[in-house]
Design a protein around this motif. Sequence first.
Motif, PDB file in Angstrom:
ATOM      1  N   GLY A 146       3.419  -5.810  41.248  1.00 33.44           N
ATOM      2  CA  GLY A 146       4.146  -4.364  40.993  1.00 33.44           C
ATOM      3  C   GLY A 146       3.476  -3.759  39.787  1.00 33.44           C
ATOM      4  O   GLY A 146       2.758  -4.211  38.873  1.00 33.44           O
ATOM      5  N   ASP A 147       3.953  -2.508  39.781  1.00 40.63           N
ATOM      6  CA  ASP A 147       3.511  -1.659  38.592  1.00 40.63           C
ATOM      7  C   ASP A 147       4.343  -1.524  37.506  1.00 40.63           C
ATOM      8  O   ASP A 147       3.934  -1.009  36.296  1.00 40.63           O
ATOM      9  N   SER A 148       5.420  -2.022  37.437  1.00 40.65           N
ATOM     10  CA  SER A 148       6.247  -2.099  36.092  1.00 40.65           C
ATOM     11  C   SER A 148       6.602  -3.457  35.707  1.00 40.65           C
ATOM     12  O   SER A 148       6.484  -4.600  36.369  1.00 40.65           O
ATOM     13  N   VAL A 149       6.684  -3.351  34.383  1.00 41.45           N
ATOM     14  CA  VAL A 149       6.966  -4.646  33.597  1.00 41.45           C
ATOM     15  C   VAL A 149       8.414  -5.004  33.404  1.00 41.45           C
ATOM     16  O   VAL A 149       8.878  -4.134  32.780  1.00 41.45           O
ATOM     17  N   PRO A 150       8.898  -6.115  33.958  1.00 44.72           N
ATOM     18  CA  PRO A 150      10.319  -6.240  33.719  1.00 44.72           C
ATOM     19  C   PRO A 150      10.544  -6.280  32.154  1.00 44.72           C
ATOM     20  O   PRO A 150       9.879  -7.061  31.675  1.00 44.72           O
ATOM     21  N   TYR A 151      11.766  -5.856  31.785  1.00 46.54           N
ATOM     22  CA  TYR A 151      12.101  -6.204  30.425  1.00 46.54           C
ATOM     23  C   TYR A 151      13.591  -6.081  30.360  1.00 46.54           C
ATOM     24  O   TYR A 151      14.339  -5.454  31.146  1.00 46.54           O
ATOM     25  N   ILE A 152      14.386  -6.635  29.125  1.00 47.40           N
ATOM     26  CA  ILE A 152      15.593  -6.282  29.003  1.00 47.40           C
ATOM     27  C   ILE A 152      15.721  -6.114  27.389  1.00 47.40           C
ATOM     28  O   ILE A 152      15.343  -6.637  26.742  1.00 47.40           O
ATOM     29  N   PHE A 153      16.222  -4.908  27.252  1.00 49.51           N
ATOM     30  CA  PHE A 153      16.416  -4.450  25.888  1.00 49.51           C
ATOM     31  C   PHE A 153      18.018  -4.531  25.487  1.00 49.51           C
ATOM     32  O   PHE A 153      18.897  -4.060  26.095  1.00 49.51           O
ATOM     33  N   LEU A 154      18.105  -5.447  24.377  1.00 53.04           N
ATOM     34  CA  LEU A 154      19.521  -5.885  23.994  1.00 53.04           C
ATOM     35  C   LEU A 154      19.650  -5.505  22.341  1.00 53.04           C
ATOM     36  O   LEU A 154      19.180  -6.381  21.559  1.00 53.04           O
ATOM     37  N   ALA A 209       9.569  -8.101  20.937  1.00 50.61           N
ATOM     38  CA  ALA A 209       9.554  -7.192  19.861  1.00 50.61           C
ATOM     39  C   ALA A 209      11.111  -7.128  19.231  1.00 50.61           C
ATOM     40  O   ALA A 209      12.049  -7.333  20.089  1.00 50.61           O
ATOM     41  N   ILE A 210      11.138  -6.649  17.782  1.00 51.26           N
ATOM     42  CA  ILE A 210      12.556  -6.679  17.476  1.00 51.26           C
ATOM     43  C   ILE A 210      12.400  -5.425  16.514  1.00 51.26           C
ATOM     44  O   ILE A 210      11.506  -4.902  15.716  1.00 51.26           O
ATOM     45  N   LEU A 211      13.337  -4.458  17.097  1.00 51.23           N
ATOM     46  CA  LEU A 211      13.330  -3.158  16.442  1.00 51.23           C
ATOM     47  C   LEU A 211      14.218  -3.260  15.423  1.00 51.23           C
ATOM     48  O   LEU A 211      15.413  -3.946  15.448  1.00 51.23           O
ATOM     49  N   PRO A 212      13.921  -2.571  14.332  1.00 53.44           N
ATOM     50  CA  PRO A 212      14.866  -2.829  12.896  1.00 53.44           C
ATOM     51  C   PRO A 212      16.023  -2.059  13.070  1.00 53.44           C
ATOM     52  O   PRO A 212      16.189  -0.858  13.514  1.00 53.44           O
ATOM     53  N   SER A 213      17.143  -2.733  12.766  1.00 57.42           N
ATOM     54  CA  SER A 213      18.385  -2.109  12.723  1.00 57.42           C
ATOM     55  C   SER A 213      19.274  -2.788  11.751  1.00 57.42           C
ATOM     56  O   SER A 213      18.900  -4.280  11.399  1.00 57.42           O
ATOM     57  N   PRO A 214      20.339  -2.459  11.104  1.00 59.52           N
ATOM     58  CA  PRO A 214      21.379  -3.293  10.438  1.00 59.52           C
ATOM     59  C   PRO A 214      21.617  -4.895  10.899  1.00 59.52           C
ATOM     60  O   PRO A 214      21.675  -5.835  10.300  1.00 59.52           O
ATOM     61  N   GLN A 215      21.559  -4.750  12.288  1.00 63.26           N
ATOM     62  CA  GLN A 215      21.912  -6.312  12.851  1.00 63.26           C
ATOM     63  C   GLN A 215      20.664  -6.974  13.005  1.00 63.26           C
ATOM     64  O   GLN A 215      20.757  -8.262  13.259  1.00 63.26           O
ATOM     65  N   THR A 216      19.449  -6.387  12.707  1.00 67.00           N
ATOM     66  CA  THR A 216      18.191  -7.239  13.111  1.00 67.00           C
ATOM     67  C   THR A 216      17.548  -7.324  11.650  1.00 67.00           C
ATOM     68  O   THR A 216      16.428  -7.986  11.836  1.00 67.00           O
ATOM     69  N   ILE A 217      18.067  -7.199  10.573  1.00 64.57           N
ATOM     70  CA  ILE A 217      17.631  -7.375   9.033  1.00 64.57           C
ATOM     71  C   ILE A 217      17.201  -8.775   9.099  1.00 64.57           C
ATOM     72  O   ILE A 217      18.048  -9.575   9.083  1.00 64.57           O
ATOM     73  N   LEU A 254      24.000 -11.278  17.887  1.00 65.71           N
ATOM     74  CA  LEU A 254      24.209 -10.119  17.912  1.00 65.71           C
ATOM     75  C   LEU A 254      25.749  -9.677  18.213  1.00 65.71           C
ATOM     76  O   LEU A 254      26.319 -10.380  18.854  1.00 65.71           O
ATOM     77  N   ASP A 255      26.251  -8.424  17.743  1.00 63.42           N
ATOM     78  CA  ASP A 255      27.698  -8.273  17.855  1.00 63.42           C
ATOM     79  C   ASP A 255      27.909  -7.565  19.296  1.00 63.42           C
ATOM     80  O   ASP A 255      27.431  -6.466  19.384  1.00 63.42           O
ATOM     81  N   ALA A 256      28.666  -8.186  20.125  1.00 63.71           N
ATOM     82  CA  ALA A 256      28.836  -7.686  21.459  1.00 63.71           C
ATOM     83  C   ALA A 256      29.522  -6.446  21.723  1.00 63.71           C
ATOM     84  O   ALA A 256      29.026  -5.515  22.244  1.00 63.71           O
ATOM     85  N   ALA A 257      30.588  -6.118  20.908  1.00 66.44           N
ATOM     86  CA  ALA A 257      31.274  -5.011  20.941  1.00 66.44           C
ATOM     87  C   ALA A 257      30.148  -3.774  20.732  1.00 66.44           C
ATOM     88  O   ALA A 257      30.483  -2.662  21.424  1.00 66.44           O
ATOM     89  N   THR A 258      29.616  -3.742  19.694  1.00 66.24           N
ATOM     90  CA  THR A 258      28.847  -2.773  19.480  1.00 66.24           C
ATOM     91  C   THR A 258      27.366  -2.542  19.868  1.00 66.24           C
ATOM     92  O   THR A 258      26.499  -1.784  19.644  1.00 66.24           O
ATOM     93  N   GLU A 284      22.345  -0.142  20.961  1.00 63.83           N
ATOM     94  CA  GLU A 284      21.226   0.269  21.856  1.00 63.83           C
ATOM     95  C   GLU A 284      20.810   1.775  22.082  1.00 63.83           C
ATOM     96  O   GLU A 284      19.765   2.342  22.109  1.00 63.83           O
ATOM     97  N   ALA A 285      21.958   2.394  22.266  1.00 62.76           N
ATOM     98  CA  ALA A 285      21.804   3.870  22.581  1.00 62.76           C
ATOM     99  C   ALA A 285      21.133   4.787  21.333  1.00 62.76           C
ATOM    100  O   ALA A 285      20.046   5.307  21.541  1.00 62.76           O
ATOM    101  N   ARG A 286      21.516   4.194  20.232  1.00 58.24           N
ATOM    102  CA  ARG A 286      20.866   4.637  19.129  1.00 58.24           C
ATOM    103  C   ARG A 286      19.670   4.465  18.716  1.00 58.24           C
ATOM    104  O   ARG A 286      18.868   5.184  18.496  1.00 58.24           O
ATOM    105  N   LEU A 287      19.190   3.195  18.967  1.00 53.74           N
ATOM    106  CA  LEU A 287      17.925   2.567  18.901  1.00 53.74           C
ATOM    107  C   LEU A 287      16.919   3.482  20.063  1.00 53.74           C
ATOM    108  O   LEU A 287      15.762   3.919  19.674  1.00 53.74           O
ATOM    109  N   ARG A 288      17.550   3.330  21.174  1.00 49.96           N
ATOM    110  CA  ARG A 288      16.670   4.062  22.365  1.00 49.96           C
ATOM    111  C   ARG A 288      16.380   5.668  21.710  1.00 49.96           C
ATOM    112  O   ARG A 288      15.281   6.048  21.913  1.00 49.96           O
ATOM    113  N   ASN A 289      17.315   6.008  21.192  1.00 48.28           N
ATOM    114  CA  ASN A 289      17.186   7.572  20.743  1.00 48.28           C
ATOM    115  C   ASN A 289      16.151   7.516  19.859  1.00 48.28           C
ATOM    116  O   ASN A 289      15.428   8.492  19.616  1.00 48.28           O
TER     117      ASN A 289
END
Lengths: 502, 525
Positions: free
Chosen positions: A363-371, A421-429, A478-482, A487-492
């Motif tokens: 297929g044309d899309s690459v499967p991924y999960i962003f967490l 990939a690891i996007l930088p955020s306070p949780q992933t410092i 990773l903090d499950a509650a937040t 994710e929404a913040r990082l996506r943005n």
Amino acid sequence: MKRFLSIFGSTLFAFSLLLTACQKKKISTSVPNDLGSSVLRITSTIQYPDNRRPWLKKQPFTRSGLGTIIGGGRLLVTADMVAHACYIELEKPEDGPKSTAVVEAIDEECNLAVLKPVEPEVLKGTHPLPLDSMITPGSTINILQLEPNGAPALSPAVVTTVAVMPYSSDGGAYLLYRASTTIPQREGSFVIPALHDGKLTGLVMRYDPRTQSAEIIPAPLIARFLKESGKPGYSGLARAGLTYGEARGRTLRAWLGLPKEMTGVYITSITPGGPAEKAGLRKGDLIVRAGGKEIDGEGNYSDPQLGKINFSNLATLESSVGDKGEIVFFRSTGEGAGTLGTATLTLEGRNPLAEISPARLQGDSVPYIFLGGLLFQELSRPYLREWGGNWKTDAPQNLVALDTFQEDLTKDQKRLVIISAILPSPQTIGLQELAHKVVAAINGMPIHGLADVSKAVKQPQNGFQRIDLEGSAGPVYLDAATLESEEARLRNQFGIPAKPSP
Amino acid sequence: MRESAGCGNVILEGLHSSDTWAKLIRPMSFRIYLPLLGLILATTLPIYAKDPGTEKHGVAVGQNLSASVVRIEVTDQEADYASPWNAGHIGGGIGSGFVIIAPGGKKRILTNAHVVSNARFMTLTRERLSHPYTAHVEFIAHDSDLALLSVDDPAFFEGTTPLELGGVPLIESGVSVYGYPLGGERLSVTRGVVSKIDFDLYTHSGVDSHLVIQIDAAINPGNSGGPVLQDGKVVGVAFQGYSGDVAQNVGFMIPIPVIERFLKDLSKGSYTGYTDLSITFRPLLSVTSRRALGLQDDDRGILVTDVQEKGSSHGFLQKGDVLLSIDGHPIASNGRVELDGQSIDMTEVVEQKFEGDKVRFGILREGKPLEVEFTLQGTWPFKMQGNAYDEKPRYLLHGGLLFQPLDRNFLNADSTADLRIKRAFEDFVEKHLYLERPEIVVLSRVLADPVNKECDGLRPGIVDTINGRKIRSLADVAAALDQPARYDVVILEGIGVPIVLRREEVMKANPRIMQTYGVPSPRNL
């Protein structure tokens, strides 16, 4: 099937056709006017997926070639021409109605595809070409191109070799015609047909102007592809699910106990769950006869028309998926002795589930999960190829090793999930060095594919998602509650579009 | 002749110095260099501090360094791991050294290990001396690039002034580097300031990291082993630099703590070396990780992510432990410890200890606080991953098949090594492969001969079994092949055909192969 070693080196893979402009040759053969009525110009707009930013696709680009009209109102092209195409346009050589097209069947392993025009008027006045039968070395054929005004132009070619050769660097070796020819540079020649006696004798998939050598997919293989791809659930030409090595040395043969007059190849690995395994063949067996033909120490059988041909051809070209083939094998019992046995193999197509790091993605899309800042993907060869031509040394070496030596991995391993990939955020410092590590478990559940990831994250422990990595890297929390808001913040922040949940 | 100054890359990561940097440490032919010397000599005449008030830079007033700094000329022989039966390429180099009073009160010369590694002959000269004196290595530390030389004729030391060891200089304070760079027969001096004090890789072994002081005085080939002075006392031994293409005015010296540890270690009569915790750990900078592990909000603690079974910490520390303090000193979440008013790496505390010393950790295990104390020991299996010196390559040749143990020297010699072999080198420690076998044996080459010419399956690779026997060391190869057998069957790891030779033919072929290829001995185990 047999893994070809460096004898089929990188000189084969000159992907650009027609690099140098040559003088226009005076073509001695007269060109029948109606040749142009057997082809359509094809322009495909291709967009490859971006394996490292899987929510994106790469820059679109176009390829132009000639599609050969075959029976049933269909066009034949190479898979390279239309793989990942988002728009395919057909046009008659001398202007006229255009049409879009859809891909009806495609096989990237043997590099063939069938297109169906959306507007049938584009086929008005065209004549399909019949498929030629097998030709032998020494045959003269003609390579067809079109001039800008639509007039057909032929370049003569002489077939120098007919043999099984790798079609791409990702495995898959099939019968191939090599022809010596000078093909002038003309626009719209990404794929062009080869003709013989008024029939389609092959598709030119590569031309190297330095060696003046064309690589042509033979008509008999095209015929096999057309037949097989028409069946429901098609996933590739027939194969036996084994790899072998040559067994020519007399000492090896004496040690195995192979009788002097017998020849064969040594099975070096068996694909788990594949036809050879189901038939009872084992690593270390020697294949002496396949499909009624004697196999020599190099893996060739004797074809009455072509001479010595690699025996994989008996499966890929001469058989259908589902056909049964009889294998006579020699099994050494040690001490220079052994016994002959017979196994009945039921040939199968490609089993994508058997590949731990697949050579191609469906297929044309690459499967991924962003967490929560972590990007999870499954390891694949296309992912590693994103590191460019030198990916074998430039891509993360632990992943290159896993891809190269995937047969060493256990049968239970389905796919390898990596943190791509690891996007930088306070949780992933402080976690940046963990990119490209393989995920062993999430919340205690072993991970064998992206589907496992989706399941595992539904069960956080004590309010945390705990991701265990292979090797000495240690766990990531990773903090499950937040998670969702993170994710929404990082996506943005990084412009990653939201995806519907799997 | 090679000017030794160990130009090399000094990087912060763990075990590897990149291969491309190793190429910078190329022997520079002295003969080619000679024409340049004339120019260079003219501009670097030795400078002795004559003026009173030449304050804090190098020497004290009136101090004459030519009585303390020596020029070492070494003829060495570097083994060829690609043709391990060869005695090796004879080369040479020039470095510097200086006179100290060694433990026990005798005068000795301190220099770098890389100046005198693989030495076959060495002579010392200094200004005002009429002829060179022979010397030999008394103690050598490849894990910290230091060596102590003794001079055969004690007359050499007449008129010499041993240098005193100082302390750790302050950042931006001035230092002077003395030595014999770029050849030359006269002492040279360069000046600079202390730029940085940090933990960094010592490229001599390529796997050991210790305290390193970076200075901006020029350190060139030939300076290696020479003293760096401040206020008349030694504050370091010049040992590494960068090629001018990459960085300028960046030189490195081995600081006093490392030198003192070296001297203390050897004072018992032999040099043992550094100990190691043999764990992998990670800083805990993310608030989420800290909460998940039950840590307080006090910015302390690092996470143990792996414990080597054959290391010091095995049985005392576990994967998942959080280290909160070492010997009573709190460990910050980035791995630093406050000691004597300085912020140092936790590992530096361990650096100062000797084999047999104890270390105490305050830890958090599954949320519960605990104290553990254990004895420290050496650094096997990391040794296989470090450059080795002063040894003859080990190998076994059988029927033209060359078997060698996998180690760093082997990989350095074979730049095209198979990916599987390169991974095994990393995985030896990373995936604890050393537990199942003390050595990884490689089939590295085949010397072509009729006995092996039609062998199927020949390729470089890792040996799995020979004649059915699992191969865990080079000794296993000898044991397997020394047993009587009709066939010799070598099975390599990975996909392939067994390599089979007939023993009777091999026995006839061995002397023939040795003669054809000039191999003096079929094995060195």
